[in-house]
Design an enzyme around this catalytic site. Structure first.
Site, PDB file in Angstrom:
ATOM      1  N   GLY A  37       1.244  -1.172   0.291  1.00  0.00           N
ATOM      2  CA  GLY A  37      -0.363   0.471  -0.095  1.00  0.00           C
ATOM      3  C   GLY A  37       0.475   0.702  -0.064  1.00  0.00           C
ATOM      4  O   GLY A  37       0.399   2.195  -0.398  1.00  0.00           O
ATOM      5  N   HIS A 437     -27.142  28.226  -3.919  1.00  0.00           N
ATOM      6  CA  HIS A 437     -27.369  28.831  -2.614  1.00  0.00           C
ATOM      7  C   HIS A 437     -28.020  28.351  -1.697  1.00  0.00           C
ATOM      8  O   HIS A 437     -28.922  27.776  -1.867  1.00  0.00           O
ATOM      9  CB  HIS A 437     -27.782  30.251  -3.156  1.00  0.00           C
ATOM     10  CG  HIS A 437     -28.215  31.261  -1.722  1.00  0.00           C
ATOM     11  ND1 HIS A 437     -26.777  32.439  -0.671  1.00  0.00           N
ATOM     12  CD2 HIS A 437     -29.831  31.237  -0.661  1.00  0.00           C
ATOM     13  CE1 HIS A 437     -27.414  32.545  -0.474  1.00  0.00           C
ATOM     14  NE2 HIS A 437     -28.643  31.908   0.429  1.00  0.00           N
TER      15      HIS A 437
END
Length: 455
Positions: A37, A437
């Site tokens: 990893g 918004h």
């Protein structure tokens, strides 16, 4: 043994490439000397962002009175539990990679340290493996400066193994890694001091951004000591004594723990590259061309070791570049890439392309649009008004050169600008768009209405 392809290292690029090669019929050897990893899974993104998440929960629990939320009693930090959660996440990722490698008949996982014998041959634990295609994906490690040989210092790796909260954490280095750990452990309850040799934190960033970040850290109780030269450390009866500014009268800090966050270096010094035609630069990074091929025709370098980006997303893009030239009709190139990154302090800083400092250095005629977070309704409603947004526009073409966002959620809405830059569209497209918004990003079109010239 002869393979169609050999991959050295299992960071972000290696496993994806191994899977693609194997699925296209290549007998592929994957060599790994440590945990599967690489940096991201084991000591980078996964564990550190888990700690950042815990630290933010602690901060919110302790700092919500202004929003009408009070918590009685003390906030307790269980670092052993935080660490155990982190360890479980790492374990899951490692096991996933192990399964991917062992369940694919075209992949052979070889454990051990690889060293080149020649351009086509590597040796691991006394056994030799040959291939006409070798891919280096060995990553990097913490740089350790002189002056700390006699103390038990921490790095970004070992600090994640602590099970007790440091009483006083001293951090040497004012870069991205140092900033994240400083804020995390301050929120966990440590006293934190940062020693930076330069005159600002985050030396890549514009002065105003760096100054604002320093103020954010100072406001949280972190001690920031800039222009701290001649830093060294020695053992002390109660921990570690960190000395600095020896030329102008030595000063010192008494630390229980010392974190060295002074940059990173590539893991290329013990690969046996001297036995090959592979060249490295003065910092040890492997030289690559636009397709990530090294100076040896059959060897490619991907990820942190090539010096073309020290991030998980750039390493994955390295895989995409190499893979496109192997198996895809559409070809990708290193030169296609816009540099982008974030530092996950709170609020985060996110960058893409050039900033004001770089634009001035190159003499580009440009404009800048700026909006302080304190002028954004959504930020005020959330009670998170620290930071600012900056977007840079080339005056002649009206295309976006880059952006720096410092503010709540900046690591997410920076992608609005990133996508616009890849589209190659003028900034007016974004200026004239309608955003939802109430959000932070709704102010991006508004701030672009009146950009000003950069002097």
């Amino acid at each position: 043994m002869k393979f169609d392809a050999i991959i050295i290292g299992t960071g972000q690029a290696g496993p994806s490439l191994a899977n693609s090669l194997a699925n296209n019929g290549y007998k592929t050897a994957v060599i790994e000397k440590g945990h599967l990893g690489g940096t991201c899974v084991n000591v980078g993104c996964t564990p550190t962002k888990a700690y950042v998440a815990s630290a933010r929960r602690a901060y919110i629990a302790s700092n919500s009175e202004d929003l009408g939320v009070s918590i009685e009693g003390s906030i307790k930090i269980d670092l052993k539990k935080i660490k155990a959660r982190k360890d479980e996440m790492i374990k899951d990722s490692r096991e996933g990679l192990e399964g991917m490698f062992t369940n694919n008949e075209n992949i052979t996982l070889i454990r051990g340290k690889a060293s080149f014998v020649d351009n086509n041959t590597v040796e691991v634990e006394g056994k030799r493996y040959e291939s006409d295609k070798i891919y280096i994906n060995v990553g990097g490690r913490a740089r350790i400066p002189e002056g700390f040989e006699n103390v038990n210092y921490l790095t970004n790796t070992s600090i994640l193994e602590l099970e007790e909260i440091p009483k006083h954490l001293v951090i040497v280095g004012g870069g991205y890694i140092g900033m994240e750990f400083a804020q995390v452990f301050k929120r966990f309850g440590s006293k934190v001091s940062i020693l930076e040799s330069g005159d600002q934190l985050l030396k890549r960033e514009d002065d105003d951004i760096a100054e604002e970040i320093a103020e954010i850290l100072k406001d949280s109780g972190i001690e920031v000591l800039l222009n701290s030269q001649c830093i060294e450390a020695e053992k002390d009866k109660d921990g570690i004594k960190v000395n600095y500014n020896c030329e102008v009268g030595e000063k010192s800090l008494d630390a229980s723990h010392l974190l060295l966050a002074t940059g990173r270096i590539p893991n290329t010094d013990d690969l046996g590259l001297e036995n090959t035609d592979i060249e490295v630069d003065e910092r040890g990074f492997i030289k690559v061309d636009n397709e990530l091929k090294t100076t040896s025709d059959n060897v490619w370098a991907l990820g942190d070791c090539n010096g073309e980006g020290a991030f998980t997303h750039t390493a994955y893009n390295d895989f995409q570049i190499v893979n496109s030239h192997l198996f895809e009709e559409r070809k990708r190139y290193l030169s296609d890439r816009f540099t982008c990154y974030a530092a996950f302090i709170d609020p985060p800083i996110a960058r893409v392309g050039m900033n004001e400092k770089e634009i001035k250095a190159k003499g580009i005629k440009a404009k800048v649009a700026v909006r302080p977070m304190s002028k954004i309704a959504r930020a005020k409603e959330m009670g998170e008004t620290k930071g600012k947004l900056k977007i840079f526009i080339e005056s002649e073409s009206n295309k976006i050169l880059g952006a720096t966002f410092l503010g709540t959620g900046a690591d997410e809405y920076i992608h609005t600008v990133i996508d616009q830059m890849y589209a190659g569209a003028p900034y007016s497209i974004m200026r004239d768009a309608i955003h939802i918004h109430p959000t932070i990003s709704e102010l991006i079109p508004t701030m672009l209405e009146n950009p000003i010239d950069i002097e």
